[in-house]
Design a protein around this motif. Structure first.
Motif, PDB file in Angstrom:
ATOM      1  N   LEU A  48       0.824  -1.204   0.000  1.00 38.89           N
ATOM      2  CA  LEU A  48       0.000   0.000   0.000  1.00 38.89           C
ATOM      3  C   LEU A  48       0.862   1.260   0.000  1.00 38.89           C
ATOM      4  O   LEU A  48       0.623   2.184  -0.767  1.00 38.89           O
ATOM      5  CB  LEU A  48      -0.915   0.012   1.220  1.00 38.89           C
ATOM      6  N   GLU A  87      -1.215  -4.877   1.895  1.00 37.23           N
ATOM      7  CA  GLU A  87      -2.669  -4.722   1.818  1.00 37.23           C
ATOM      8  C   GLU A  87      -3.389  -5.547   2.867  1.00 37.23           C
ATOM      9  O   GLU A  87      -4.363  -5.107   3.453  1.00 37.23           O
ATOM     10  CB  GLU A  87      -3.142  -5.107   0.413  1.00 37.23           C
ATOM     11  N   VAL A  90     -12.532  -0.030   3.598  1.00 41.03           N
ATOM     12  CA  VAL A  90     -11.819   0.500   2.448  1.00 41.03           C
ATOM     13  C   VAL A  90     -12.374  -0.145   1.186  1.00 41.03           C
ATOM     14  O   VAL A  90     -12.554  -1.370   1.129  1.00 41.03           O
ATOM     15  CB  VAL A  90     -10.301   0.236   2.568  1.00 41.03           C
ATOM     16  N   ALA A 113     -11.932  -1.693  -2.111  1.00 36.42           N
ATOM     17  CA  ALA A 113     -10.822  -2.327  -2.813  1.00 36.42           C
ATOM     18  C   ALA A 113     -10.988  -2.172  -4.321  1.00 36.42           C
ATOM     19  O   ALA A 113     -12.038  -1.761  -4.826  1.00 36.42           O
ATOM     20  CB  ALA A 113     -10.731  -3.806  -2.429  1.00 36.42           C
ATOM     21  N   SER A 114      -9.933  -2.538  -5.055  1.00 41.23           N
ATOM     22  CA  SER A 114      -9.945  -2.389  -6.517  1.00 41.23           C
ATOM     23  C   SER A 114     -10.946  -3.333  -7.180  1.00 41.23           C
ATOM     24  O   SER A 114     -11.427  -3.063  -8.276  1.00 41.23           O
ATOM     25  CB  SER A 114      -8.543  -2.640  -7.072  1.00 41.23           C
ATOM     26  N   LEU A 138      -4.197   3.498   7.066  1.00 40.82           N
ATOM     27  CA  LEU A 138      -4.696   4.081   5.831  1.00 40.82           C
ATOM     28  C   LEU A 138      -3.612   4.949   5.196  1.00 40.82           C
ATOM     29  O   LEU A 138      -2.738   5.473   5.890  1.00 40.82           O
ATOM     30  CB  LEU A 138      -5.947   4.934   6.079  1.00 40.82           C
ATOM     31  N   GLU A 174      -6.446   6.217  -0.874  1.00 43.27           N
ATOM     32  CA  GLU A 174      -7.409   5.133  -0.684  1.00 43.27           C
ATOM     33  C   GLU A 174      -8.806   5.725  -0.470  1.00 43.27           C
ATOM     34  O   GLU A 174      -8.961   6.907  -0.162  1.00 43.27           O
ATOM     35  CB  GLU A 174      -7.011   4.267   0.509  1.00 43.27           C
ATOM     36  N   THR A 175      -9.807   4.858  -0.634  1.00 42.10           N
ATOM     37  CA  THR A 175     -11.201   5.287  -0.511  1.00 42.10           C
ATOM     38  C   THR A 175     -11.835   4.579   0.683  1.00 42.10           C
ATOM     39  O   THR A 175     -11.780   3.350   0.780  1.00 42.10           O
ATOM     40  CB  THR A 175     -11.990   4.961  -1.781  1.00 42.10           C
TER      41      THR A 175
END
Length: 480
Positions: free
Chosen positions: A100, A130, A414, A416-417, A443, A447-448
């Motif tokens: 990350l 991650e 979070v 993720a992709s 975090l 990142e979201t």
């Protein structure tokens, strides 16, 4: 004989059952070991995973989940089999999972970088993976359901936090503004001018006239020395004139040390005879307090007769809770308001922080010095203070509402992709006035995180974990 064989067979069967149960409940035993203990048929398939249990649920009451067919205990409808969840991928080794960010744990969020390197302290940046801070299984939800759940997200960013510490306090007269009037001679109060507690006096105003035999003797000495000096003619020697001047100066100094004002000493030196009383004048401007005398009172040397309080500058003693102390520093500006003075804002710096904590209230007194030229703030008045601080200037920040604080740990979801929501353990620092929180660990910028609906995601994550436990009843229990 037949009864004996029957008893032996029953005991033998019970022993086999206990042995099998012991093997199934042994912690840490692998699936292939359990299969070997159960039956010889599993020797050939020891490398295959044990099939998951089929679970059943009620279409009307999804909270009912059992591992056998039957009817719903609530509505008596027939239970339907649950669809098997997609097989979860095994966790990747730390060395192979996605990195990350890189950071220096000693410097904190300010050292976060997207590439390896050296920190400001010269230490190698440590990678954060991650799956390193995972707080449970990821949650996968259909996009249409996500919209119906009202899930909102925001991007983690780097910024500064401004925090205001709010506290209450009370106004107090500053110690440098207190002036005690104490006598150095014995006598009587012949006339009292400062005759009311709280009255305002200016520096130099007479407070009272004092009759004292000691003052009479000192006046006679000054008058005699002055006459001697004035009696010297132009032909007198310089030594005689010098001695006479020293006597006059010594007599004046004696009265000055007894707190007689210079203007009254000069009046004595010009008079033909000693005055019966001499006035005592206020050494400062302020309000009269602690008046211990009335007109005619006898007084003694060393006796405190009254106090003058200067209110042109006041102290605001604010009670700050101990958890707020790290954000409070000497010199910070404080804005204070009082209920008795609506609309007025008084500003002053923090001049002192007391070194101890009240063990009952768990607060520390923080002293604020405020100019009060119009005497609007009065001693004993309560006021509300706002201490504007800047505890952090460059850190990782997220909305405060994105953090679920259980009391023992803090969790954020979070995005993720792959579209799933990953619960992650984080460590939160301070939070500012704009409801943003500092993230010390867990975090990275870019990142979201979920800011709305994360409690539903948390319930879904826990439900998924519980179902997985039922499907794999022989697996070790999670510590979650």
């Amino acid at each position: 004989m037949t009864t004996r064989w029957i008893s032996f067979a029953i005991i033998f069967c019970i022993g086999l059952a206990i042995g099998a149960a012991s093997v199934m409940s042994t912690p840490g035993m692998h699936h292939d070991q359990m299969a070997t203990a159960d039956s010889p048929a599993t020797h050939d398939s020891g490398n295959h995973a044990q099939p998951e249990k089929q679970l059943y649920t009620c279409g009307m009451h999804p909270q009912v989940i059992v591992d056998h067919p039957g009817n719903c205990p609530i509505c008596n409808m027939k239970l339907v089999p649950m669809k098997s969840a997609p097989a979860s991928q095994p966790a990747e080794p730390k060395g192979q999972s996605k990195i990350l960010y890189y950071w220096d744990p000693m410097l904190g969020p300010s050292s976060i970088s997207d590439k390896p390197g050296k920190s400001a302290m010269g230490m190698d940046l440590v990678p954060v993976y991650e799956n390193q801070n995972s707080a449970g299984p990821p949650v996968r939800i259909d996009p249409s359901v996500v919209q119906n759940m009202g899930i909102r997200t925001v991007m983690v960013e780097r910024g500064s936090l401004e925090k205001t510490v709010r506290a209450v306090g009370f106004v107090q007269v500053p110690e440098p503004g207190l002036h005690d009037i104490s006598l150095k001679v014995n006598g009587w109060i012949q006339k009292l001018y400062a005759n009311q507690d709280g009255m305002y006096v200016s520096a130099g105003d007479p407070l009272f006239d004092l009759y004292s035999p000691e003052l009479l003797v000192a006046q006679e000495e000054l008058i005699s020395a002055t006459r001697t000096l004035n009696a010297l003619d132009a032909g007198s020697s310089s030594s005689a004139r010098k001695d006479a001047e020293n006597l006059v100066a010594s007599a004046k100094q004696k009265l000055r040390r007894w707190d007689i004002a210079d203007q009254d000493i000069d009046a004595v030196s010009k008079s033909a005879q000693a005055m019966q009383t001499l006035p005592y004048r206020s050494p400062a401007t302020g309000h009269l307090a602690d008046k211990m005398i009335v007109q005619g009172s006898p007084v003694q040397a060393g006796m405190k007769v009254m106090r003058i309080e200067d209110h042109s500058q006041v102290w605001l003693n604010v009670q700050v809770f101990e958890e707020q102390l790290p954000y409070v520093k000497v010199g910070q500006i404080v804005q204070a308001t009082a209920a008795a003075l609506p609309g007025r804002v008084f500003v002053g710096p923090i001049s002192f922080i007391y070194p101890h904590v009240d063990h009952m209230a768990r607060t520390t007194i923080v002293r604020v010095t405020i100019d009060n030229p119009k005497h609007e703030l009065r001693p004993g008045m309560y006021a509300t203070a706002e201490i504007i601080t800047k505890p952090v200037s460059d850190t990782v920040v997220v909305p405060r509402e994105s953090i679920i604080d259980t009391g023992t740990r803090q969790i954020a979801f979070v995005l993720a992709s792959d579209g799933s929501f990953q619960p992650r353990n984080v460590r939160m620092g301070v939070w500012g006035d704009d409801d943003r929180a500092e993230i010390l660990e867990g975090l990275a910028p870019g990142e979201t995180v979920v800011t709305s609906g994360q409690f539903l995601l948390d319930v879904e994550s826990r439900t998924t974990e519980a179902i997985n436990k039922l499907r794999h009843s022989t697996s070790a229990p999670s510590d979650r």
